[in-house]
Scaffold this motif. Structure first.
Motif, short mmCIF file in Angstrom:
data_model
loop_
_atom_site.label_atom_id
_atom_site.label_comp_id
_atom_site.label_asym_id
_atom_site.label_seq_id
_atom_site.Cartn_x
_atom_site.Cartn_y
_atom_site.Cartn_z
N HIS A 68 0.84 -1.20 0.00
CA HIS A 68 0.00 0.00 0.00
C HIS A 68 0.87 1.26 0.00
O HIS A 68 1.42 1.65 1.02
N CYS A 97 -6.11 3.93 -2.62
CA CYS A 97 -7.10 4.84 -2.01
C CYS A 97 -7.87 5.67 -3.05
O CYS A 97 -8.32 6.78 -2.75
N TYR A 197 -13.41 9.24 1.36
CA TYR A 197 -13.09 10.63 1.02
C TYR A 197 -14.25 11.32 0.29
O TYR A 197 -14.97 10.67 -0.48
N HIS A 225 -10.02 1.54 0.24
CA HIS A 225 -10.08 2.33 1.47
C HIS A 225 -11.58 2.47 1.71
O HIS A 225 -12.25 3.24 1.04
N HIS A 255 -5.26 -0.75 4.54
CA HIS A 255 -4.95 -0.20 5.88
C HIS A 255 -6.09 -0.41 6.87
O HIS A 255 -6.68 0.56 7.39
N ASP A 371 1.47 2.70 3.56
CA ASP A 371 0.61 3.87 3.35
C ASP A 371 1.41 5.17 3.53
O ASP A 371 0.84 6.20 3.89
ZN ZN Z 1 -6.35 5.18 2.25
#
Ligand code: ZN
Ligand code: CU
Length: 493
Positions: A68, A97, A197, A225, A255, A371
């Motif tokens: 990641h 992500c 997001y 994500h 994650h 990440d």
């Molecule tokens: Zn993420």
């Protein structure tokens, strides 16, 4: 098998603690390399070698795979990946992500849409099609191997502009789907989504289903994500598993974590769900070994944090490294007001429970991914420390699991999840991506106060049989390969 008495190779690593990457207990022995591949493994190999390295007391493992990353942009810059190389990482998965550097953003976009700024401003997204990015990677020759994903949020912005606070129309979904097909045909190994997001949060399950079905058809990977990593994490896992089940896609949960006090302990439930799903489906997950997260500045992420530290701010660069609490006090305003004023920017959010982190790390199938955010001025220490932290702190010092288990979570199991055929294990014929380290001293040195520090105990790193890192410094650039997916059979015909 070659006659061991007649071996001839480029180099031999003698008398190492061999960690195969498949989780089996270490063996003492030698490993020979020729023409970029592992030639032989065994006890006291004999033959002619260009170099013999006495590795007594040191451990030899497959190069680590950082499953990641957000290394899309730095992969194009020679010499910019020391953060990973110094940890023993030889392969990175980019485009996570929902955020990939390609395809490019629409020309009319006046302002960057967070979290796409994890990779840079609008001007950084210069590759019109995904294949153009892959072409640039191949032309420059990345320092580490790159396994590229295409990001859903980029496709969404291309199809919808900045009008993102709504589900996509059928026509917009069709546009995203066509562009996804283009990226997969060019060699993207899969699609990533970043549903937590704002620009992707309003995507209905239907939109994701359509795109993930396309990924499944091509036999590629979906990484996500998830929509919620807070008190709603259980329903987010349920949505993820449901989409994967209905589309037949392989899925990798990114994650995995439980953020905010109200979510503490929920990993008991989520890991049970994942374990149950794995009986019939291809479900993987990754985790980074820290109890603070890091991403763009966002009031939702800040809300349940015990502490928020600014990692970068374009409007107030001097704020990097300072706590939001102190900045707000200096400015005589509330923390949410200060956060708004610091935008665009990023932060480190202290908001997880150590017990959840340990439970997720120790869960058999979990993989290690950093990440890391290489663009941040004061990055989260995971960028420079994740892999040695698992080996040193969690495996050796805390005894959370044996060293060979830690290695499997960053090599063999990861290669399996990514369908990498000839990497991730010490096996004759595999590509000689290797790391030699001292199991007694390997440790992360980066911390929150001083996050840009190479790890300790990493002796040498080879990529494709070439020395990439030794003596605490990079030795050669451009040794990596672009590990794009082979065209799907139907795309060839
Ligand atoms: Zn993420
Ligand atoms: Cu990420």
């Amino acid at each position: 098998m070659e006659d061991a008495s007649r071996l001839a190779g480029d180099f031999l690593v003698r008398n190492a603690i061999l960690l195969s990457g498949d989780g089996s207990p270490p063996l003492q022995g030698d490993l020979a390399v020729r023409d970029g591949r592992i030639l032989a493994i065994g006890a006291q190999l004999q033959g002619r070698f260009g170099q013999i390295i006495d590795a007594t007391g040191l451990a030899l493992a497959p190069g680590f795979i950082d499953v990641h990353t957000h290394d899309d942009a730095i992969a194009l810059e020679p010499g910019a990946m020391l953060s990973k190389l110094s940890q023993g990482v030889t392969t990175v998965v980019t485009g996570n992500c929902g955020v990939s550097l390609a395809p490019g953003l629409p020309a009319g976009l006046s302002e960057q849409v967070p979290p796409l700024d994890l990779l840079g401003g609008c001007e950084a997204f210069t590759y019109p099609r995904f294949g153009d990015y892959l072409g640039a990677l191949r032309a420059v020759g990345p320092d580490l191997n790159v396994v590229p994903l295409v990001g859903h949020t980029v496709l969404r912005v291309r199809a919808m502009g900045t009008d993102l606070d709504r589900p996509a129309t059928a026509a917009e979904i069709a546009t995203m789907r066509a562009e996804l097909q283009d990226a997969l045909a060019a060699g993207a190994v899969g699609l990533s989504t970043g549903l937590a997001y704002p620009p992707a949060r309003f995507a209905a399950s239907e939109e994701i289903m359509t795109l993930v079905a396309e990924v499944a058809r091509a036999g590629r990977l979906w990484t996500t994500h998830m929509r919620d990593e807070r008190s709603g994490v259980v329903s987010a896992v349920a949505e993820t598993l449901d989409i994967a089940r209905r589309t037949g896609a392989r899925v990798l949960i990114s994650h995995h974590k439980c953020c905010g006090d109200a979510a503490f302990g929920l990993s008991r439930t989520t890991l049970e769900m994942i374990a149950e799903a794995r009986r019939t489906m291809a479900v993987d997950l990754d985790v980074y070994p820290y109890t603070a997260s890091s991403t763009v500045l966002n009031p939702v992420f800040a809300r349940d944090s015990h502490k928020v530290t600014v990692s970068w701010s374009d409007s107030h660069p001097e704020a990097a490294g300072r706590d939001l609490h102190d900045i707000a006090a200096d400015w005589g305003m509330s923390e949410p007001e200060a956060l708004e004023r610091l935008k665009p920017g990023g932060a480190i959010y202290h908001q997880m429970d150590e017990a959840d982190l340990r439970r997720i790390l120790a869960f058999g199938p979990s993989l290690v991914g950093s990440d890391g955010l290489p663009r941040d001025r004061r990055p989260h220490p995971r960028l420079w420390g994740s892999f040695p932290r698992v080996l040193g702190h969690y495996a050796r010092d805390e005894g959370l699991f044996p060293l060979e288990t830690a290695i499997a979570k960053m090599t063999g199991q990861t290669a399996d999840a990514l369908h990498l055929q000839d990497r991730g294990r010490l096996a004759a014929g595999h590509v000689a991506d290797l790391v030699l380290f001292d199991p007694a001293t390997v440790a992360d040195a980066a911390n929150y106060a001083d996050p840009i520090r190479p790890s300790l105990g990493i002796d040498r790193v080879w990529i494709g049989g070439q020395l990439a890192y030794a003596g605490g410094a990079a030795r050669s650039n451009g040794l990596g390969q672009t590990l794009s997916a082979a065209p799907a059979p139907e795309a060839v015909a």
